[in-house]
Design a protein around this motif. Structure first.
Motif, PDB file in Angstrom:
ATOM      1  N   ARG A  71      12.201 -11.120   8.124  1.00 17.74           N
ATOM      2  CA  ARG A  71      12.874  -9.831   8.290  1.00 17.74           C
ATOM      3  C   ARG A  71      12.943  -9.141   6.933  1.00 17.74           C
ATOM      4  NH1 ARG A  71      17.983  -7.574   7.958  1.00 17.74           N
ATOM      5  NH2 ARG A  71      18.538  -6.083   9.610  1.00 17.74           N
ATOM      6  N   LEU A  72      12.459  -7.908   6.886  1.00 19.66           N
ATOM      7  CA  LEU A  72      12.490  -7.117   5.665  1.00 19.66           C
ATOM      8  C   LEU A  72      13.292  -5.847   5.895  1.00 19.66           C
ATOM      9  CD1 LEU A  72       8.729  -7.202   4.546  1.00 19.66           C
ATOM     10  CD2 LEU A  72      10.590  -8.621   3.657  1.00 19.66           C
ATOM     11  N   SER A  73      14.050  -5.457   4.889  1.00 20.36           N
ATOM     12  CA  SER A  73      14.705  -4.157   4.889  1.00 20.36           C
ATOM     13  C   SER A  73      13.985  -3.325   3.838  1.00 20.36           C
ATOM     14  CB  SER A  73      16.192  -4.294   4.545  1.00 20.36           C
ATOM     15  OG  SER A  73      16.812  -3.024   4.529  1.00 20.36           O
ATOM     16  N   LEU A  74      13.382  -2.218   4.268  1.00 22.20           N
ATOM     17  CA  LEU A  74      12.528  -1.413   3.399  1.00 22.20           C
ATOM     18  C   LEU A  74      13.085  -0.007   3.228  1.00 22.20           C
ATOM     19  CD1 LEU A  74       9.122  -2.367   5.071  1.00 22.20           C
ATOM     20  CD2 LEU A  74      10.134  -3.417   3.028  1.00 22.20           C
ATOM     21  N   SER A  75      12.734   0.622   2.111  1.00 22.98           N
ATOM     22  CA  SER A  75      13.148   2.000   1.858  1.00 22.98           C
ATOM     23  C   SER A  75      12.035   2.731   1.121  1.00 22.98           C
ATOM     24  CB  SER A  75      14.435   2.023   1.020  1.00 22.98           C
ATOM     25  OG  SER A  75      14.868   3.354   0.806  1.00 22.98           O
ATOM     26  N   LEU A  76      11.803   3.984   1.501  1.00 25.89           N
ATOM     27  CA  LEU A  76      10.851   4.831   0.785  1.00 25.89           C
ATOM     28  C   LEU A  76      11.156   6.289   1.090  1.00 25.89           C
ATOM     29  CD1 LEU A  76       7.317   4.721   2.461  1.00 25.89           C
ATOM     30  CD2 LEU A  76       9.311   3.682   3.499  1.00 25.89           C
ATOM     31  N   ASP A  92       0.825  -1.213   0.000  1.00 30.10           N
ATOM     32  CA  ASP A  92       0.000   0.000   0.000  1.00 30.10           C
ATOM     33  C   ASP A  92       0.861   1.267   0.000  1.00 30.10           C
ATOM     34  OD1 ASP A  92      -2.262  -1.537   0.000  1.00 30.10           O
ATOM     35  OD2 ASP A  92      -2.715  -1.269   2.136  1.00 30.10           O
ATOM     36  N   TRP A  93       2.003   1.217   0.685  1.00 32.29           N
ATOM     37  CA  TRP A  93       2.877   2.390   0.786  1.00 32.29           C
ATOM     38  C   TRP A  93       3.940   2.410  -0.312  1.00 32.29           C
ATOM     39  CZ3 TRP A  93       2.735   6.474   4.338  1.00 32.29           C
ATOM     40  CH2 TRP A  93       1.705   6.391   5.280  1.00 32.29           C
ATOM     41  N   ASP A  94       3.912   1.398  -1.170  1.00 34.58           N
ATOM     42  CA  ASP A  94       4.842   1.328  -2.306  1.00 34.58           C
ATOM     43  C   ASP A  94       6.298   1.415  -1.845  1.00 34.58           C
ATOM     44  OD1 ASP A  94       5.383   1.018  -5.009  1.00 34.58           O
ATOM     45  OD2 ASP A  94       5.460   3.171  -5.388  1.00 34.58           O
ATOM     46  N   ALA A  95       6.596   0.702  -0.760  1.00 35.91           N
ATOM     47  CA  ALA A  95       7.960   0.694  -0.231  1.00 35.91           C
ATOM     48  C   ALA A  95       8.836  -0.254  -1.049  1.00 35.91           C
ATOM     49  CB  ALA A  95       7.951   0.256   1.232  1.00 35.91           C
ATOM     50  N   ARG A  96      10.102   0.107  -1.192  1.00 36.91           N
ATOM     51  CA  ARG A  96      11.052  -0.765  -1.886  1.00 36.91           C
ATOM     52  C   ARG A  96      11.610  -1.788  -0.898  1.00 36.91           C
ATOM     53  NH1 ARG A  96      15.785   0.708  -4.082  1.00 36.91           N
ATOM     54  NH2 ARG A  96      16.115   2.471  -2.672  1.00 36.91           N
ATOM     55  N   VAL A  97      11.611  -3.046  -1.300  1.00 32.84           N
ATOM     56  CA  VAL A  97      12.185  -4.103  -0.467  1.00 32.84           C
ATOM     57  C   VAL A  97      13.654  -4.251  -0.856  1.00 32.84           C
ATOM     58  CG1 VAL A  97      12.095  -6.526   0.199  1.00 32.84           C
ATOM     59  CG2 VAL A  97       9.968  -5.288  -0.301  1.00 32.84           C
ATOM     60  N   LEU A  98      14.542  -3.837   0.047  1.00 28.25           N
ATOM     61  CA  LEU A  98      15.977  -3.906  -0.222  1.00 28.25           C
ATOM     62  C   LEU A  98      16.521  -5.309   0.032  1.00 28.25           C
ATOM     63  CD1 LEU A  98      17.094  -0.571   1.496  1.00 28.25           C
ATOM     64  CD2 LEU A  98      16.469  -0.932  -0.897  1.00 28.25           C
ATOM     65  N   GLU A  99      16.062  -5.906   1.116  1.00 31.50           N
ATOM     66  CA  GLU A  99      16.478  -7.267   1.470  1.00 31.50           C
ATOM     67  C   GLU A  99      15.308  -7.973   2.135  1.00 31.50           C
ATOM     68  OE1 GLU A  99      19.890  -7.266   3.989  1.00 31.50           O
ATOM     69  OE2 GLU A  99      21.144  -6.121   2.601  1.00 31.50           O
ATOM     70  N   GLN A 100      15.274  -9.289   2.001  1.00 32.95           N
ATOM     71  CA  GLN A 100      14.247 -10.059   2.696  1.00 32.95           C
ATOM     72  C   GLN A 100      14.835 -11.386   3.170  1.00 32.95           C
ATOM     73  OE1 GLN A 100      11.121 -10.226  -0.185  1.00 32.95           O
ATOM     74  NE2 GLN A 100      12.129 -11.752  -1.461  1.00 32.95           N
ATOM     75  N   GLU A 101      14.400 -11.789   4.335  1.00 25.39           N
ATOM     76  CA  GLU A 101      14.923 -13.007   4.952  1.00 25.39           C
ATOM     77  C   GLU A 101      13.761 -13.761   5.581  1.00 25.39           C
ATOM     78  OE1 GLU A 101      17.341 -13.274   8.891  1.00 25.39           O
ATOM     79  OE2 GLU A 101      18.791 -12.880   7.285  1.00 25.39           O
ATOM     80  N   PHE A 102      13.576 -14.997   5.162  1.00 25.43           N
ATOM     81  CA  PHE A 102      12.493 -15.814   5.695  1.00 25.43           C
ATOM     82  C   PHE A 102      13.088 -17.109   6.241  1.00 25.43           C
ATOM     83  CE2 PHE A 102      10.597 -13.387   2.115  1.00 25.43           C
ATOM     84  CZ  PHE A 102       9.751 -12.581   2.863  1.00 25.43           C
ATOM     85  N   LEU A 103      13.419 -17.102   7.524  1.00 28.29           N
ATOM     86  CA  LEU A 103      13.975 -18.282   8.181  1.00 28.29           C
ATOM     87  C   LEU A 103      13.014 -18.701   9.291  1.00 28.29           C
ATOM     88  CD1 LEU A 103      17.711 -17.121   8.248  1.00 28.29           C
ATOM     89  CD2 LEU A 103      16.642 -18.737   6.665  1.00 28.29           C
ATOM     90  N   GLU A 104      13.479 -18.739  10.526  1.00 30.35           N
ATOM     91  CA  GLU A 104      12.566 -19.059  11.624  1.00 30.35           C
ATOM     92  C   GLU A 104      11.544 -17.943  11.808  1.00 30.35           C
ATOM     93  OE1 GLU A 104      14.780 -19.913  15.113  1.00 30.35           O
ATOM     94  OE2 GLU A 104      15.749 -21.693  14.275  1.00 30.35           O
ATOM     95  N   SER A 105      11.969 -16.722  11.488  1.00 29.67           N
ATOM     96  CA  SER A 105      11.053 -15.582  11.474  1.00 29.67           C
ATOM     97  C   SER A 105      11.342 -14.789  10.202  1.00 29.67           C
ATOM     98  CB  SER A 105      11.250 -14.704  12.718  1.00 29.67           C
ATOM     99  OG  SER A 105      12.565 -14.198  12.760  1.00 29.67           O
TER     100      SER A 105
END
Length: 205
Positions: A174-179, A159-172
């Motif tokens: 984690r997203l790194s976002l930029s806008l 909805d906020w059109d944020a850029r996903v710089l990094e993403q990690e899907f392990l036990e939990s």
């Protein structure tokens, strides 16, 4: 609280200008740069290219807020070259730019007012042919969350059109976002309201 700068104006590419007065020739360049080192390297390059010129005067304006400035008269009377060059960068409202004006002396002295006008007009001419570009300032942060929150988090990211710089899907997850810098705190706040998320600004980690 200081105003968040979300964008600023710079130049897309190098532009040139030419001004002549009483047989003196003033060749101006306006060049996009990011750092003082880049700016001074451009000055050195042009000084070498125009090795036979009488003066190579310059000014730069750096930083997204344009508050870092420096100018040099290169042997011209104090305040007659670097200052009017810088004044044109301020008037054009551009930053991350170095302006260099090369003077070939024509044998006739121009006087203080004549020099100020010549360096100002040469720089103005170069800027008038330059293509300005608006650069967006972004701010980044990370958000960590459990898989059960995936749908809610990703919906806000979209909805906020944020850029996903990094993403990690392990036990939990984690997203790194930029806008945009003025929008980032708003999305940060919305995500923070979701119970079970952990957020941190990238520039404060």
């Amino acid at each position: 609280m200081s105003e968040v700068i979300a964008s600023y104006w710079s130049l897309e590419e190098t532009a040139e200008g030419l001004y002549s007065e009483l047989r003196s020739k003033f060749i101006a360049y306006v060049i996009p740069v990011r750092t003082e080192e880049e700016a001074l390297a451009e000055v050195a390059r042009l000084r070498q290219k125009y090795y036979d010129a009488r003066h190579v005067c310059w000014a730069y304006r750096l930083g997204i807020d344009g508050e870092t400035t420096r100018s040099n008269d290169d042997g011209e009377p104090s305040g007659t070259a670097g200052k009017p060059i810088l004044g044109q960068l301020l008037s054009a409202n551009v930053t991350e730019v170095v302006a260099v004006v090369i003077r070939y002396f024509g044998g006739v002295k121009l006087g203080t007012s004549g020099l100020i006008e010549a360096y100002r007009e040469a720089t103005r001419e170069a800027l008038s042919t330059a293509k300005k570009v608006e650069r967006i300032v972004e701010r980044a942060f990370t958000v960590a969350f459990g898989y059960e929150l995936m749908g809610e988090v990703m919906r806000l990211v979209k909805d906020w059109d944020a850029r996903v710089l990094e993403q990690e899907f392990l036990e939990s997850c984690r997203l790194s976002l930029s806008l945009r810098a003025d929008e980032a705190p708003k999305l940060f706040g919305r995500l923070e309201q979701i119970y079970g998320t952990t957020l941190a600004w990238s520039d404060e980690e």
